[in-house]
Enzyme design. Structure first.
Site, mmCIF file in Angstrom:
data_model
loop_
_atom_site.group_PDB
_atom_site.id
_atom_site.type_symbol
_atom_site.label_atom_id
_atom_site.label_comp_id
_atom_site.label_asym_id
_atom_site.label_seq_id
_atom_site.Cartn_x
_atom_site.Cartn_y
_atom_site.Cartn_z
ATOM 1 C CB CYS A 63 -9.832 2.235 1.972
ATOM 2 S SG CYS A 63 -11.241 1.392 1.239
ATOM 3 C CB SER A 77 -0.918 0.009 1.226
ATOM 4 O OG SER A 77 -1.713 -1.147 1.221
ATOM 5 C CG HIS A 103 -11.888 0.808 5.350
ATOM 6 N ND1 HIS A 103 -11.322 -0.024 4.410
ATOM 7 C CD2 HIS A 103 -10.985 0.898 6.367
ATOM 8 C CE1 HIS A 103 -10.127 -0.415 4.812
ATOM 9 N NE2 HIS A 103 -9.908 0.130 6.018
#
Lengths: 379, 646
Positions: free
Chosen positions: B394, B336, B381
């Site tokens: 996310c 990420s 989320h």
């Protein structure tokens, strides 16, 4: 001025006194002087070349003592009659000793040359250096000169036997020198010029035939002998280093005990066979020329004394001694300076070691005896 | 038969003799003159030539090896120095021919000074040197080994102990992957170095700063004329032999002052202790590398001492690969950590409304496909805008964003950040990683079926999975680019070079082409998201907790092995199949002074393992400096180099 007159007369009187002593000892003035000068140079140079080794100097001095004693004894007591009588005896003894050496001799430096008789070790070949020319002169003494063909054959045989025995040791250098000293007698005895000239093509033809039948490795050996530069780490090393020593000395040399080639051990056999290179390095061209001039004086004086000889034996022996001495000088200086192949021949009277000084001075003793006793013989 | 009796004619005989005597005398004179002429030729005409030969005969040129330059950290702490050490050396000329060398080496094995397996290498090294050179066969003898050799010394000719300066690293393994090491000059080294410059030198830099700056560190070799005798032994006597023996001193190598701060470096390594991973910290304002760590490490002193084959094999075959410089050469999926850059791409291409919340149900369905892309550990989320999507990392948000932007455009946008290309750091061995794109895929694969870029690959690209590979150094560089809003500098370890005269020369900063087309407002949005990550997001309780300055960060979790969701969450997953843990950050967020990337192999979720290490590194840099200690950038006086010993 009184003082001047006084000193002049005193000087003359000392000289005369010196001359009187020499005459009483049956010694020749000019020859003794030149020999003394050469020997003085020898001590100077050996001290430097040996790396200031006092042991070597002591040995050298002992050799000199024996040699001078021998020379003086022979000059005074060995009259020409005795010498003529002694020549064939010495020759025969020499042959016997050479045979003994060939079978039982002490091995030194890879060759059987030395004879150990308890208190002293010596090389019988040294005797032959004097005995061969003397026996040749003895043979010609009663015979008419020039030698006949039969005389020639006998003389060649007299020379060839000891030469062959010495070659067998093996000591090619000494053998050649001894053969040469005999040949000198033959030449001085008046060998006909046409024989000399005729022998040249014969020798050349033999050399060509020999070369033709040699194996490749034998040829290689001969080539290395003639041109050692081809083998810079073997035989060539000596001669290359020796030329560097001489060449780097220049006109005036690097100075006494300052020859780097000699002192730093680049020059092999520097106190024996290659001592002439040390002279060249440390004293330069001037030093070497002085030595050559002294040698020239010795040879010239010796030849002159031989020419004054009143019989065949005296002349031939004297001439052979003088010219053999020259051959030693020429072979050594030629080898060291690189114009002759390397042969193990010391520089006469200067190189350290061996019994060669004794033989040489004994030879000059013979010459002096023959010269000083000439009036006693009568004609 | 008539026999002719020849009567001796004394007068005639005397005449013959006199003539021959005179002829002989003339011949004698001529031959003596020949010798004299030869002497004249040697001593006058060729004197210069022979004088030079005799000079060359007695003067040998001995090399004086230069003293190797020191390596210092930015505060002047010595990281690599030279200490005298005892080593066993062999002179081939004195030992003899090959059988004699073999015998001597075998003898050394029998008294346990050498290992049998090392002999071929040692012998090659001996034979590659000149016969009169002293070749080291064993470096850095300890006292026990010296005693053992002394006992057997009489058995050896041409093998002896010599004192030489050798390299010493006072901190041992600390920062080894940045500093590198030195080891014995190998055959392959000999083929590329100037052997005259290295005569008398035994060690040469390998890897790291030691390797890349070999030219500066080595210095210039000097020489000394030595009087030798015919055997080649040096002799004392000089005087008339050689009045002027020249000595030409060597020039010591330059000292290198690194950008590394040893305190930060140690903090980084303590953080990585017991783990496999890497930390790279860069000063974003100039590209100085403040810390560069890769674990596990190894002791460079062993290489300077000389490793045996078995010791080297142990290092080489270690499953944890201590010799691998993970910071430069470890290529991993970015996870990420790529999200801030993807967000910037979306903003710059105007394909995302940063304020429009998207719903995250924990799973993404690619339109027109039955593939499902799951959220990571963080579960579902709900609604969130771009800032929160970065802060909370996310995946579903970025799956969709990536699909919207398209793979080729993402790749084009990411390239100026440094993805897929070398950062150009000043030490060797760096790997470029891989920035995939549909274009790249066409070139990289042979089979037509493999050349197709699937839409699903674009979705994975958005969360840093798939073909994308990055190195820790690259990500630290990316963090620096983010910190400086598109500006960046080529990373460098060496900041200043101090030459032998004491003159300091700063290494010029190299500016990279900036990232263009990103508006200040867009940078602000992403910055907020990254600050969010450390305040309320994924790293709030790890990197951000109790920080006295603002940190912009991003966690990352790189999948090593695709396992089903249920399995991944259990501890049954084999240790080495667990995800790699990433964290990138810069701080203070308003005026960044440090950019960090931390990777922990198989560390699991990014924030748990990597983020705390990054926090400690930033603390060490920012807080210590804030206390005002040693803020000056001018290095303190450097300890003098010890003079070379022989």
């Amino acid at each position: 001025m009184i003082s001047d007159d006084f000193s002049e007369s005193r000087a003359r009187r000392t000289l005369t006194a010196g001359g009187r002593i020499l005459r009483a000892l049956s010694m020749d003035g000019p020859l003794t002087g030149a020999l003394a000068a050469i020997i003085a140079i020898s001590f100077l140079v050996v001290y430097s070349a040996s790396g200031q080794n006092l042991n070597v100097m002591e040995h050298h001095l002992a050799n000199l003592g024996v040699a001078v004693t021998a020379m003086m004894f022979i000059a005074r007591f060995a009259t020409p009659q005795y010498l003529r009588l002694f020549a064939p005896i010495a020759y025969a003894l020499g042959i016997v000793l050479l045979i003994v050496v060939d079978f039982t001799g002490h091995v030194g430096k890879g060759a059987q040359r030395w004879l150990d008789i308890g208190f002293i070790r010596f090389q019988p070949s040294e005797i032959m250096k004097l005995a061969v020319p003397m026996v040749c002169a003895w043979y010609m003494h009663e015979r008419a000169q020039p030698p006949t063909f039969k005389d020639l054959l006998i003389l060649v045989l007299l020379i060839a036997i000891p030469t062959a025995l010495i070659v067998k040791q093996p000591d090619l250098g000494t053998a050649l020198l001894i053969a040469t000293s005999g040949l000198i007698v033959i030449l001085l005895a008046g060998l006909q010029v046409w024989i000399i000239l005729a022998s040249i093509p014969v020798i050349a033809g033999a050399a060509w035939a020999g070369w033709h039948f040699m194996h490749e490795y034998q040829r290689q050996r001969v080539l290395t002998f003639l041109n050692p530069q081809n083998d810079p780490l073997g035989t060539g090393y000596h001669i290359i280093q020796s030329q560097i020593a001489i060449g780097s000395g220049g006109v005036f040399g690097k100075g006494y005990m300052n020859g780097s080639q000699a002192q730093l051990e680049f020059l092999p056999e520097r106190s024996t066979d290659f001592i002439f290179a040390v002279i060249g390095e440390e004293f330069g061209l001037l030093g070497q020329l002085l030595v050559l001039i002294l040698y020239g004086l010795i040879i010239g004086r010796a030849l002159y004394m031989a020419m004054q000889g009143q019989d065949t034996f005296a002349r031939l022996t004297g001439g052979a001694i003088a010219l053999s001495f020259f051959v030693y000088v020429f072979v050594n200086s030629g080898m060291v300076s690189g114009i002759l192949p390397v042969v193990g021949v010391p520089l006469p009277l200067i190189s350290y070691g061996g019994t060669s000084m004794v033989t040489l001075l004994a030879g000059f003793g013979i010459l002096m005896s023959l010269h000083s006793h000439r009036k006693l013989v009568g004609s | 038969m008539v026999r002719r009796v020849r009567i001796k004619d004394h007068y005639a005989e005397q005449r013959i003799f006199s003539i021959r005597g005179i002829v002989a005398g003339v011949a004698v004179a001529l031959l003596l003159l020949t010798v004299a002429g030869r002497l004249f030729y040697l001593q006058v005409l060729r004197h210069a030539y022979y004088a030079e030969l005799s000079q060359g005969n007695r003067v040998r040129i001995d090399p004086i090896p230069p003293s190797r330059g020191l390596i210092l950290d930015r505060r002047g702490v010595v990281l690599a120095e030279n200490l005298p050490a005892f080593q066993l050396e062999l002179v081939r000329e004195q030992v003899g021919r090959e059988p004699a060398i073999d015998a001597a080496l075998a003898q050394l094995v029998s008294i346990k000074l050498l290992e049998k397996e090392d002999l071929p290498g040692i012998k090659r090294s001996i034979l590659s040197h000149k016969i009169y050179e002293s070749v080291p066969v064993k470096l850095q003898l300890n006292e026990e080994e010296m005693a053992r050799f002394a006992l057997h010394r009489h058995e050896f000719i041409g093998v002896d102990i010599r004192t030489r300066l050798t390299r010493h690293y006072p901190f041992g393994p600390v920062a080894v992957h940045a500093i590198g090491y030195v080891s014995a000059i190998s055959e392959s080294d000999l083929s590329r170095i100037d052997s005259a410059e290295y005569a008398g030198t035994t060690l040469i830099g390998k890897l790291g700063v030691e390797g890349s700056y070999e030219h500066d560190l080595h210095g210039t070799a000097g020489y000394r004329q030595v009087l030798v005798n015919a055997a080649g032994r040096p002799v004392e006597r000089q005087g008339a032999f050689t009045p002027h023996l020249e000595t030409h001193p060597s020039v010591a190598g330059s000292d290198l002052i690194l950008g590394i701060d040893m305190r930060v470096q140690r903090v980084a390594e303590e953080g990585l202790a017991g783990k496999r991973g890497a930390v790279v910290a860069i000063d974003p304002r100039n590209g100085d590398v403040v810390a560069l760590a890769s674990t596990p490490e190894f002791d460079p002193n062993g290489f300077a001492r000389g490793l045996s084959v078995s010791q080297f094999n142990a290092l080489q075959n270690d499953i944890d690969k201590p010799l691998l410089n993970r910071a430069l050469r470890g290529a991993y999926p970015s996870g990420s950590t790529i999200k801030p850059a993807i967000a910037l791409a979306g903003l710059t291409y105007h394909l995302v409304n940063p304020n429009k919340p998207e719903f995250c149900a924990g799973v993404f369905h690619l339109p027109g496909s039955r593939l499902q892309f799951r959220e990571g550990k963080t579960g579902r989320h709900g609604y969130m805008d771009l800032e929160h999507a970065i802060a909370k990392s996310c995946d579903v948000y970025f799956y969709g964003l990536a699909a919207t932007i398209g793979a080729q455009r993402i790749a084009d946008f990411l390239a100026p950040f440094g993805y897929g290309r070398l950062t150009g750091i000043d030490i060797g061995g760096e790997k470029p990683g891989l920035l995939p794109s549909p274009e790249w895929k066409k070139k990289a694969f042979k089979r037509a079926a493999d050349q197709v870029w699937f839409p699903g690959e674009t979705v994975n690209f958005g969360v840093g999975q798939g073909y994308l590979l990055v190195t820790p150094l690259q990500l630290a560089h990316v963090a620096a680019v983010l910190a400086e809003r598109g500006k960046s500098y080529r990373p460098r370890l060496v900041a200043t070079v101090r030459d032998a005269t004491g003159h300091f020369e700063k290494v010029a900063v190299v500016t990279n082409p900036p990232v263009q087309g990103v508006s200040e407002a867009d940078w602000d949005i992403v910055l907020k998201g990254m600050i969010g990550a450390t305040t309320y997001g994924t790293a709030a309780y790890t990197a951000g907790k109790g920080a006295s300055y603002t940190i912009a960060g991003k966690t990352g979790t790189a999948q090593v092995f695709t396992v089903s969701r249920a399995e991944r969450l259990t501890d049954k997953v084999s240790e080495r199949l667990k995800d790699h843990s990433w964290f990138i950050a810069y701080a203070p967020a308003e005026a960044p002074e440090i950019a960090v990337a931390v990777l922990v192999e198989n560390g699991g979720f990014g924030s748990a393992v990597a983020a705390p290490i990054a926090r400690k590194v930033m603390d060490a840099w920012i807080l210590d400096r804030d206390r005002g200690a040693a803020r000056s950038t001018v290095p303190p006086p450097v300890p003098p180099n010890p003079s070379p010993k022989t």
